[in-house]
Design a protein around this motif. Structure first.
Motif, PDB file in Angstrom:
ATOM      1  N   UNK A  92      42.324  79.048  18.247  1.00  0.00           N
ATOM      2  CA  UNK A  92      43.755  79.343  18.172  1.00  0.00           C
ATOM      3  C   UNK A  92      44.051  80.398  17.106  1.00  0.00           C
ATOM      4  N   UNK A  93      43.297  80.383  15.994  1.00  0.00           N
ATOM      5  CA  UNK A  93      43.495  81.398  14.954  1.00  0.00           C
ATOM      6  C   UNK A  93      43.244  82.794  15.517  1.00  0.00           C
ATOM      7  N   UNK A  94      42.304  82.875  16.484  1.00  0.00           N
ATOM      8  CA  UNK A  94      41.987  84.154  17.116  1.00  0.00           C
ATOM      9  C   UNK A  94      42.916  84.451  18.299  1.00  0.00           C
ATOM     10  N   UNK A  95      43.875  83.559  18.560  1.00  0.00           N
ATOM     11  CA  UNK A  95      44.841  83.783  19.628  1.00  0.00           C
ATOM     12  C   UNK A  95      44.366  83.372  21.008  1.00  0.00           C
ATOM     13  N   UNK A  96      43.244  82.637  21.060  1.00  0.00           N
ATOM     14  CA  UNK A  96      42.728  82.224  22.365  1.00  0.00           C
ATOM     15  C   UNK A  96      43.440  80.971  22.864  1.00  0.00           C
ATOM     16  N   UNK A  97      43.357  80.768  24.179  1.00  0.00           N
ATOM     17  CA  UNK A  97      43.922  79.580  24.818  1.00  0.00           C
ATOM     18  C   UNK A  97      42.777  78.587  25.036  1.00  0.00           C
ATOM     19  N   UNK A  98      42.955  77.376  24.546  1.00  0.00           N
ATOM     20  CA  UNK A  98      41.916  76.350  24.644  1.00  0.00           C
ATOM     21  C   UNK A  98      41.991  75.651  26.004  1.00  0.00           C
ATOM     22  N   UNK A  99      40.840  75.561  26.671  1.00  0.00           N
ATOM     23  CA  UNK A  99      40.722  74.814  27.929  1.00  0.00           C
ATOM     24  C   UNK A  99      39.907  73.561  27.625  1.00  0.00           C
ATOM     25  N   UNK A 100      40.580  72.446  27.432  1.00  0.00           N
ATOM     26  CA  UNK A 100      39.882  71.199  27.126  1.00  0.00           C
ATOM     27  C   UNK A 100      39.120  70.718  28.355  1.00  0.00           C
ATOM     28  N   UNK A 101      37.829  70.437  28.187  1.00  0.00           N
ATOM     29  CA  UNK A 101      36.969  70.103  29.320  1.00  0.00           C
ATOM     30  C   UNK A 101      36.208  68.809  29.048  1.00  0.00           C
ATOM     31  N   UNK A 102      36.279  67.907  29.981  1.00  0.00           N
ATOM     32  CA  UNK A 102      35.611  66.613  29.878  1.00  0.00           C
ATOM     33  C   UNK A 102      34.091  66.807  29.883  1.00  0.00           C
ATOM     34  N   UNK A 103      33.370  66.329  28.846  1.00  0.00           N
ATOM     35  CA  UNK A 103      31.915  66.502  28.831  1.00  0.00           C
ATOM     36  C   UNK A 103      31.186  65.665  29.873  1.00  0.00           C
ATOM     37  N   UNK A 199      48.977  86.886  15.963  1.00  0.00           N
ATOM     38  CA  UNK A 199      50.433  86.778  15.938  1.00  0.00           C
ATOM     39  C   UNK A 199      50.865  85.906  17.109  1.00  0.00           C
ATOM     40  N   UNK A 200      51.337  84.713  16.788  1.00  0.00           N
ATOM     41  CA  UNK A 200      51.669  83.736  17.830  1.00  0.00           C
ATOM     42  C   UNK A 200      53.145  83.368  17.759  1.00  0.00           C
ATOM     43  N   UNK A 201      53.680  82.982  18.902  1.00  0.00           N
ATOM     44  CA  UNK A 201      55.053  82.478  18.951  1.00  0.00           C
ATOM     45  C   UNK A 201      55.050  81.129  19.657  1.00  0.00           C
ATOM     46  N   UNK A 202      56.151  80.423  19.516  1.00  0.00           N
ATOM     47  CA  UNK A 202      56.254  79.116  20.168  1.00  0.00           C
ATOM     48  C   UNK A 202      56.164  79.214  21.677  1.00  0.00           C
ATOM     49  N   UNK A 203      56.474  80.376  22.231  1.00  0.00           N
ATOM     50  CA  UNK A 203      56.442  80.511  23.691  1.00  0.00           C
ATOM     51  C   UNK A 203      55.055  80.838  24.228  1.00  0.00           C
ATOM     52  N   UNK A 204      54.118  81.148  23.343  1.00  0.00           N
ATOM     53  CA  UNK A 204      52.765  81.491  23.783  1.00  0.00           C
ATOM     54  C   UNK A 204      52.021  80.260  24.287  1.00  0.00           C
ATOM     55  N   UNK A 205      51.136  80.496  25.244  1.00  0.00           N
ATOM     56  CA  UNK A 205      50.314  79.423  25.787  1.00  0.00           C
ATOM     57  C   UNK A 205      49.270  79.025  24.747  1.00  0.00           C
ATOM     58  N   UNK A 206      49.127  77.719  24.510  1.00  0.00           N
ATOM     59  CA  UNK A 206      48.162  77.222  23.527  1.00  0.00           C
ATOM     60  C   UNK A 206      46.974  76.541  24.200  1.00  0.00           C
ATOM     61  N   UNK A 207      47.266  75.725  25.219  1.00  0.00           N
ATOM     62  CA  UNK A 207      46.229  74.898  25.839  1.00  0.00           C
ATOM     63  C   UNK A 207      46.446  74.849  27.344  1.00  0.00           C
ATOM     64  N   UNK A 208      45.340  74.886  28.085  1.00  0.00           N
ATOM     65  CA  UNK A 208      45.352  74.518  29.496  1.00  0.00           C
ATOM     66  C   UNK A 208      44.731  73.135  29.579  1.00  0.00           C
ATOM     67  N   UNK A 209      45.550  72.148  29.897  1.00  0.00           N
ATOM     68  CA  UNK A 209      45.100  70.760  29.944  1.00  0.00           C
ATOM     69  C   UNK A 209      45.066  70.328  31.403  1.00  0.00           C
ATOM     70  N   UNK A 220      45.803  72.986  36.014  1.00  0.00           N
ATOM     71  CA  UNK A 220      45.984  73.179  34.584  1.00  0.00           C
ATOM     72  C   UNK A 220      47.441  73.138  34.167  1.00  0.00           C
ATOM     73  N   UNK A 221      47.795  72.131  33.361  1.00  0.00           N
ATOM     74  CA  UNK A 221      49.139  72.085  32.784  1.00  0.00           C
ATOM     75  C   UNK A 221      49.187  73.086  31.639  1.00  0.00           C
ATOM     76  N   UNK A 222      50.138  74.019  31.710  1.00  0.00           N
ATOM     77  CA  UNK A 222      50.288  75.031  30.666  1.00  0.00           C
ATOM     78  C   UNK A 222      51.119  74.457  29.524  1.00  0.00           C
TER      79      UNK A 222
END
Length: 554
Positions: A92-103, A199-209, A220-222
């Motif tokens: 997230x610090x690098x501005x990436x969107x995290x895709x949580x994946x079940x191991x 540079x992030x804003x509240x409207x930016x995508x953080x996670x695809x769950x 994927x829920x945005x």
């Protein structure tokens, strides 16, 4: 508003405008609580200051050693380990969107999620890297990082843990990923490089769950930074009365890639400077209890099946619960029997909450000083709930209908699925949960049934279509229907009804077939063979008739 069509509302949500992103929360916490423990796992503690440094190192590596840019997706496929929060906050610090994946995913499930999300990078535990090898060429993933279980432990314990996992327990199948970079190497390379905080804003995508859909394919829920920060603040307002800041030790046995633990442990407990004890394998109950022994834990986050399993163990009952002041239940329905047994054993009542992936997840929670067993509590701050009939009309108190939710934690939509997003959210932002509920005049909400055919096994959603698709691919299967049936251990279990053209086809053969394609909790527990399945006049299989008939037979 008419008295016959109530909408229950939580209190006003405070503080959302104080943050621009999840990272604002993170940066404030690592400064305030630098010397406090943030996460621990298998005896290794990561302080907030260390979490800040390691996540910064990872972010720097991502920025300088890869071609990834803000908005790109990175899959994180890890169990409960210290690597998870490091990688998640670093990404997230690098501005990436995290895709949580079940191991626990199979190759088929991994391929779908990575293809659908368009993930360009992945951090994966070595234990399942052989699966990635088989499907990597079907994805857009270019950057592969592999980590071993003990990688963030000190020397020599790190080497010991990794050697035992690989050579004694033989939990790391052979794999060949020549392009893979060891996670420790990435952290080391990033350590000497500068980070440009995204540079992030509240409207930016953080996670695809990802969550199951009616089509049987996970979608994927945005979840935006606004969704997650809002739910963190909602959790604080609802749960925070039971906890202090920087002084709590919270047991986290549920998977951190699941939205329930993700929001509570990686956001709410980080914001309050508290310590999450990550349990990599809670199914190893003896090892789990051994971890708890001598640990002054003050809060416990679990679900119904885990409460039952632990309370049946003498070694658990012998633990010191004198400091335990808060137990939270979510993920599946809490039974009266489990709640009462837990309180009897530990002396601590269970506060049940409710949520869904699409709501980040918390919607309602039982006030810790006014728990009402059998309900899912009251709406959290900034949240409105109502129940509606089949035509979408709001129903009065005491009448059962589909529970609908509106609030800042409701997802932006489904990834690359505009039609399903429009259907789920509508024009006014209300989302239907698929659960049948009753609003009580005292402000509490009670779930009474499920509208959809979704099956919940140990808190995980199982969608019949997905199971049926796998079973129907067996050459001897003519027709199949999957339904949920009550199960003492898992809440519900998957049951198959099968029409076969081969009289010699048996249940174990079908279960083995499913195990190749489905995660363990999705594999049917029982199979019943039929000459035909009940259908509507247009040929749709009547799952409800099968399910209800099975209940009456029992």
């Amino acid at each position: 508003m008419s008295e016959t069509a109530p909408i229950l509302s939580g209190p006003e949500l405070q503080g959302l405008d104080e943050y621009q992103s999840v990272m604002d929360v993170f940066h404030a916490s690592v400064k305030r609580f630098a010397d406090k423990p943030a996460f621990s796992c298998m005896g290794q503690v990561l302080t907030y200051g260390e979490l800040d440094k390691r996540s910064r190192d990872f972010a720097a590596w991502l920025q300088h050693e890869t071609g990834l840019v803000p908005g790109d997706r990175i899959a994180i496929q890890l169990p409960n380990t210290l690597q998870f929060p490091v990688a998640m906050f670093g990404a997230m610090r690098a501005g990436l969107v995290v895709v949580n994946t079940n191991p626990l995913y199979t190759e088929r499930e991994m391929a779908h999620q990575f293809q659908d999300s368009g993930a360009k990078a992945i951090l994966i535990l070595a234990n399942m890297a052989d699966k990635l090898e088989k499907i990597l060429d079907q994805t857009a993933i270019e950057t592969v990082l592999v980590t071993e279980l003990g990688d963030l432990h000190g020397f020599p314990k790190r080497l010991l843990i990794n050697a035992v996992v690989k050579h004694i327990k033989k939990l790391v199948p052979r794999y060949s990923l020549p392009q893979a970079i060891p996670f420790r190497e990435a952290l080391a390379k990033g350590a000497g490089q500068r980070v440009e905080e995204a540079s992030l804003s509240l409207e930016d995508l953080a996670v695809l769950q990802y969550t199951g859909g009616t089509t049987g394919r996970a979608k994927g829920a945005m979840l935006t930074h606004r969704n997650l920060v809002a739910n963190m603040l909602q959790a604080r307002a609802a749960i925070g009365a039971g906890l202090g800041e920087g002084c709590e030790t919270v047991i986290a046995p549920l998977p951190v890639y699941h939205i329930y633990t993700f929001t509570v442990n990686c956001l709410f407990l980080v914001e309050t400077g508290n310590h999450s004890v990550l349990i990599p394998n809670p199914r190893d109950l003896a090892g789990f209890v051994k971890t708890l022994k001598g640990m002054p834990f003050t809060a416990f986050i679990g679900l119904n099946t885990l409460f039952n399993a632990l309370c049946n163990r003498d070694d658990f009952k012998a633990l010191d619960f004198s400091r335990l002041k808060l137990t939270i239940s979510g993920g599946m329905a809490l039974t009266h029997a489990a709640a009462e047994r837990w309180e009897q054993v530990t002396g601590c009542p269970v506060a049940e909450g409710y949520g869904m992936t699409e709501t980040s997840p918390i919607v309602t929670f039982n006030p810790v000083d006014a728990i009402q067993l059998g309900t899912i509590g009251k709406p959290v701050a900034g949240t409105r709930v109502k129940v509606v009939d089949a035509e979408g009309q709001a129903l009065p108190f005491g009448e059962a209908g589909e529970l609908c939710v509106q609030g800042p934690q409701v997802m932006k939509g489904y990834w690359n699925l505009p039609e399903e997003t429009a259907e789920a959210l509508g024009e006014d932002g209300w989302i239907g949960t698929g659960d049948i509920a009753v609003l009580q005049e005292d402000g509490y909400v009670k779930i009474v049934d499920r509208k959809k055919d979704m099956i919940v096994v140990s808190g995980f959603n199982v969608y019949p279509n997905e199971v049926e698709d796998v079973v129907a691919s067996h050459p001897d299967v003519v027709e199949v229907a999957a339904v949920g049936v009550p199960d003492d251990n898992t809440g519900e279990a998957v049951k198959l009804f099968v029409v076969s053209k081969n009289p010699d086809l048996d249940a174990e053969t079908l279960r083995a077939w499913c195990k190749k394609e489905l995660t363990g909790y999705k594999v049917p527990k029982t199979v019943e063979f039929r000459d035909e399945l009940p259908k509507t006049p247009v040929g749709k299989v009547l799952r409800r008739e099968l399910r209800d008939g099975d209940k009456s037979a029992a």
